[in-house]
Design an enzyme around this catalytic site. Structure first.
Site, PDB file in Angstrom:
ATOM      1  CB  SER A 191      46.850  38.156  39.448  1.00  0.00           C
ATOM      2  OG  SER A 191      46.783  39.377  40.198  1.00  0.00           O
ATOM      3  CG  ASP A 343      49.275  42.815  39.263  1.00  0.00           C
ATOM      4  OD1 ASP A 343      49.293  43.702  38.501  1.00  0.00           O
ATOM      5  OD2 ASP A 343      48.564  42.341  39.547  1.00  0.00           O
ATOM      6  CG  ASP A 345      45.423  41.815  36.553  1.00  0.00           C
ATOM      7  OD1 ASP A 345      46.740  41.277  37.171  1.00  0.00           O
ATOM      8  OD2 ASP A 345      44.107  41.742  37.368  1.00  0.00           O
ATOM      9  CG  ASP A 347      44.774  43.738  39.869  1.00  0.00           C
ATOM     10  OD1 ASP A 347      46.456  43.442  39.864  1.00  0.00           O
ATOM     11  OD2 ASP A 347      43.956  43.139  40.570  1.00  0.00           O
TER      12      ASP A 347
END
Length: 707
Positions: A191, A343, A345, A347
Site C-alpha cells: 500500500s 497511493d 495500489d 485504494d
C-alpha cells in the site's frame, strides 16, 4: 562444533546484549536454527552468515523472533531475510497455507473457481544491511516476482490462478474476484508504506479481506499446518489449465462499473492527477478520462516506480500532505482547480483544492463528510433517498457523518472496528438481505471510500468520480469543495479530527506499544491534562464474548476516552490502538462542535483546534511518561511519522549540527550535515527543520549558510 552451531552460539551471545524479553531471544534463536539447517532455506544462509558476522543483533533478532502477523490489512512489512520479513519463502509458505485453507473451506470448488492474483509497482532496492558480494534472494525483489512465486504454489495445489499480466489496483482485484466468481484473491503490495516494504493482502470470495474468525483460521493453517511447500513450474501450470492471464476484458468491466457510479454529468473542473508512481494509471486516470473529465497527469509522478523517487520522504501516502509537493507547481502550470492523488495500489485518495488563490488539503474525514453530503443531496434530487439508505463507517471516522445521516433520516452504521474489511462485511450482510441498493457509501478516516456494489474494498476511482462531479458543479456556481465543506460545518457543527502516532520500531517497539496499552487499560484515568475523563470504553469488552479468535482480540485492542464537554462542544474523545500493519501506536482525537453562523467559521474552527492541540500535548506527554521518555516540547514540531528513537536521536545531535557553522568549507559542511542526518532517510532537513528553527531562530540550511 559445526559451522551452524558456531553461528547459533554467536547469535545467542549477541542477543544476550539486547535489552529485550528473553522470550523474544528464545524464539529468534529457534527460528534462526531452522533457517540455518533446513535445506529449504539454503539460499538465505550466506546473508544470515553475514548478519551474524557483522554483529547486527537488533536487526537479526527482529528478522527472526516472529512470523509476520496477519493484521487489519493482511501481511506486510520489511523485505528481507527471515520469517519476520517479506521474501519468497514467507510468501510461498503463506500461499501453501492459504491453499490448504481454501480447499478445506470450499472443497472442489476452490480448484475449479480458482483465485485472482494482482500486484503493484514495488521493487526492493535497499539492500544496505546485506552483503553485496553474496547471493541475496531478496535483491531487486518486486511484486510481480512475489505474485509468480505464490502462483507456483497455488497451481501445485490444483487451484486455478487468474494472474493479471501487468500491475493493477487493489479495488480492481476486489472487483475481479466477484466478476470471475473466484473463491479468493491476493494483492501483492504494501500500500502506502515506504519502499523498503512489501506484502500480501488476502481476499475472500466476496472480494473483501477476511474478518474474524476466518482470518484466524487462515493464520493457523499457515503457521501451524504447513509441513511442506508444493510448487509447480509456471509453464507447466499454464499447459495444465491452472494458470490464466487476465487483463483488458476485466479492465473494461471494472471501468464500466466505476463509471456507473455517476450522479451528475457536470464536467467543468480541471484536474491534475498524481498516481504517486503507482497503479492509479490503470484505474482512476482511464475512468475519469473516458467519462469526459479534463484530467492531466502529473509529469513528476506518472511513471510507475517502486522507488517513489519524486514523492517527498518517499512516502507515497495521500494522507500525508507532503506527498503533494511535486504536484503543486505542475498544477499551477496548467491552472488546475483540483489535485487528486492515490497511493501505489490506488485504494486511497487524497485531494487538494485551489481556494481563494491558495491550495487547501482535505483530510480523509473531510473527504468522507463531503462525499456523504453530496451523495445524500444527489440521491434526494433523483428520488432515490429512502429511510432504508445506509452509510457505513468505522468508529474512528468523523462522528459528524453520523449526525448528517441522522438529520437526513437515513441510517449510519458508525461503530465498526478499524479496517475496511468490516465495512465490506456489513455490505455482504446487506446484499444477503437483498438490500444492496440501500447502500450509499462506506468511509474510513484513512482516505478510504467505496460506493456501489461492485467491490468490497475501498476504491480511489469511485471517490474520484464523485469528487470530480461535485467540484464541477461547484465551479459552475463560483464555489469550491472548501466552500461546500464550510457550509456543511455551519449547518451541522464543526468536527475537528486529528490523527497522530508514536512510531516504535522492532521487537522492542512492540513491547513498548504493549506497555502503553496495558497501562491505559489497567489504570483509572481521571483526566488528560486539564480535561476530565467522563468515560473509558474498552473494545475488548462487549459482544461477542468470548472473542471470536486471536485476530478478533487484536482488532478489538482499542480504547476510547470520552472527555467532559466544554462550552460550544457536543463531544470530545481520544481513541487509541496499535496499528495492525505498521509498528506504531495510533492516536485519534476528535472535537465535535455545534452549528454556527457561516460568518463565524474562523472562530468556531480555531477554538476547537486549540482544544485538540492541548489534548494532544497532554495525552502524548502521558504516553511518553509511561515509557520513561523525557520528550522535549519542540518534539511536536518534528515530522509526525518519524520513529520515536529517531526523534530523540535528533535532539542528541542538534547542537552538533549547529556547530557545523564553524566548518569553514561549505562542501565539507554539507557533507558532514548529510552524514549526521543520514538516519532520517529521504528529505531529512524537511523532517526536523521546524524544531531547529524554534531553537535557533532560522531554518537549518540558512543557519549553516547552505541555502
Amino acid at each position: 562444533m559445526d559451522k551452524y552451531q558456531t553461528l547459533i552460539e554467536k547469535a545467542k551471545k549477541g542477543f544476550g546484549t539486547l535489552d529485550l524479553p528473553d522470550s523474544f531471544k528464545t524464539d529468534a534463536l529457534e527460528r534462526l536454527g531452522v533457517w540455518l539447517t533446513d535445506d529449504m532455506f539454503a539460499d538465505y544462509v550466506p546473508q544470515i552468515d553475514h548478519l551474524i558476522a557483522s554483529g547486527q543483533w537488533d536487526f537479526l533478532l527482529d528478522s527472526f523472533y516472529q512470523v509476520i502477523p496477519f493484521g487489519t490489512g493482511g501481511r506486510r512489512g520489511l523485505v528481507g531475510v527471515g520469517p519476520n520479513r517479506i521474501n519468497p519463502w514467507t510468501i510461498q509458505a503463506s500461499a501453501q497455507g492459504h491453499s490448504q485453507y481454501l480447499i478445506k473451506a470450499h472443497g472442489a470448488s476452490a480448484r475449479s473457481r480458482g483465485l485472482v492474483l494482482a500486484y503493484d509497482v514495488r521493487r526492493f532496492t535497499d539492500t544496505g544491511r546485506y552483503a553485496p558480494d553474496r547471493p541475496n534472494p531478496v535483491e531487486d525483489l518486486d511484486c510481480r516476482q512475489l505474485a509468480e512465486a505464490a502462483a507456483r504454489v497455488y497451481a501445485a495445489n490444483g487451484i486455478k490462478v487468474f494472474l493479471f499480466e501487468g500491475t493493477r489496483s487493489t479495488p480492481e482485484l476486489s472487483f475481479a474476484i466477484r466478476h470471475l466468481n473466484a473463491v479468493s484473491g491476493c494483492m501483492f503490495s504494501a500500500s502506502h508504506n515506504l519502499p523498503t516494504d512489501n506484502g500480501k493482502k488476502v481476499y475472500d470470495q466476496y472480494g473483501g479481506q477476511l474478518v474474524p474468525p476466518h482470518d484466524q483460521d487462515l493464520v493457523d493453517e499457515v503457521t501451524g499446518n504447513v509441513s511442506a511447500i508444493r510448487t509447480m513450474n509456471l509453464d507447466a501450470a499454464r499447459e495444465k489449465g491452472l494458470l490464466e492471464s487476465i487483463g483488458s476484458r476485466v479492465d473494461a468491466a471494472y471501468h464500466a462499473a466505476v463509471a456507473g457510479l455517476q450522479l451528475s454529468d457536470a464536467r467543468g473542473v480541471k484536474l491534475l492527477y498524481s498516481p504517486l508512481h503507482g497503479t492509479g494509471l490503470t484505474s482512476v486516470y482511464p475512468v475519469l478520462k473516458a467519462m469526459g473529465f479534463d484530467i492531466h497527469l502529473d509529469p513528476a509522478t506518472a511513471n510507475p516506480s517502486g522507488a517513489f523517487e519524486h514523492v517527498t520522504f518517499n512516502i507515497p501516502n495521500p494522507e500525508v500532505i507532503q506527498s503533494f509537493d511535486t504536484a503543486l507547481p505542475n498544477a499551477d502550470a496548467i491552472g488546475a482547480d483540483v489535485i487528486m492523488s492515490t497511493d501505489p495500489d490506488a485504494d486511497r485518495i487524497g485531494i487538494m483544492v485551489r481556494h481563494d488563490g491558495a491550495w487547501k488539503f482535505l483530510n480523509g474525514n473531510e473527504i468522507g463528510i463531503v462525499l456523504t453530503e453530496y451523495a445524500i443531496d444527489q440521491y434526494r434530487k433523483k428520488g432515490r433517498l429512502t429511510p432504508n439508505n445506509v452509510i457505513i463507517k468505522t468508529e474512528v471516522t468523523a462522528s459528524l457523518i453520523d449526525t448528517i445521516a441522522a438529520e437526513n433520516g437515513i441510517d449510519c452504521i458508525g461503530d465498526l472496528l478499524v479496517g475496511f474489511k468490516y465495512i465490506g462485511e456489513r455490505m455482504n450482510r446487506l446484499e444477503a438481505e437483498g438490500r444492496q441498493d440501500d447502500f450509499i457509501l462506506g468511509t474510513e478516516e484513512s482516505h478510504g471510500f467505496l460506493m456501489g456494489n461492485y467491490a468490497r474494498d475501498k476504491d480511489a476511482a469511485g471517490a474520484a468520480v464523485w469528487l470530480a462531479e461535485l467540484a464541477s458543479l461547484l465551479k459552475a456556481d463560483g464555489r469550491t469543495l472548501v466552500d461546500y465543506l464550510d457550509r456543511i460545518y455551519a449547518k451541522y457543527g464543526y468536527c475537528h479530527n486529528f490523527l497522530t502516532e508514536i512510531r516504535l520500531l522492532g521487537a522492542r517497539g512492540i513491547g513498548r506499544i504493549r506497555k502503553i496499552m496495558d497501562h491505559l487499560r489497567e489504570n483509572e484515568i481521571r483526566a488528560v491534562g486539564d480535561f476530565a475523563v467522563s468515560e473509558k470504553i474498552d473494545r475488548w469488552q462487549g459482544e461477542p464474548q468470548p472473542h471470536l479468535s486471536r485476530t478478533d482480540t487484536s482488532s478489538r485492542n482499542v480504547l476510547i476516552l470520552k472527555l467532559a464537554d466544554l462550552p460550544g462542544t457536543r463531544s470530545i474523545r481520544i481513541t487509541v490502538r496499535p496499528s495492525g500493519t505498521e509498528p506504531k501506536f495510533k492516536i485519534y482525537i476528535e472535537v465535535l462542535g455545534r452549528p454556527f453562523d457561516l460568518s463565524a467559521i474562523e472562530g468556531a474552527k480555531a477554538s476547537l483546534v486549540d482544544v485538540q492541540k492541548r489534548i494532544e500535548r497532554a495525552f502524548m506527554a502521558d504516553c511518553y511518561a509511561i515509557l520513561n521518555v523525557d520528550f522535549p516540547e519542540r518534539g511536536f514540531l518534528l515530522f509526525w511519522q518519524l520513529p520515536l528513537d529517531d526523534k530523540l536521536k535528533y535532539f542528541e545531535i542538534e547542537e552538533q549540527i549547529a556547530g557545523l557553522k564553524h566548518v569553514a568549507d561549505a562542501g565539507e559542511r554539507k557533507q558532514q550535515l548529510d552524514g549526521l542526518l543520514a538516519f532520517l532517510g529521504a528529505n531529512p532537513v524537511q523532517k526536523v527543520d521546524r524544531a531547529f528553527d524554534a531553537r535557533y531562530g532560522t531554518g537549518m540550511l540558512a543557519y549553516l549558510g547552505l541555502e
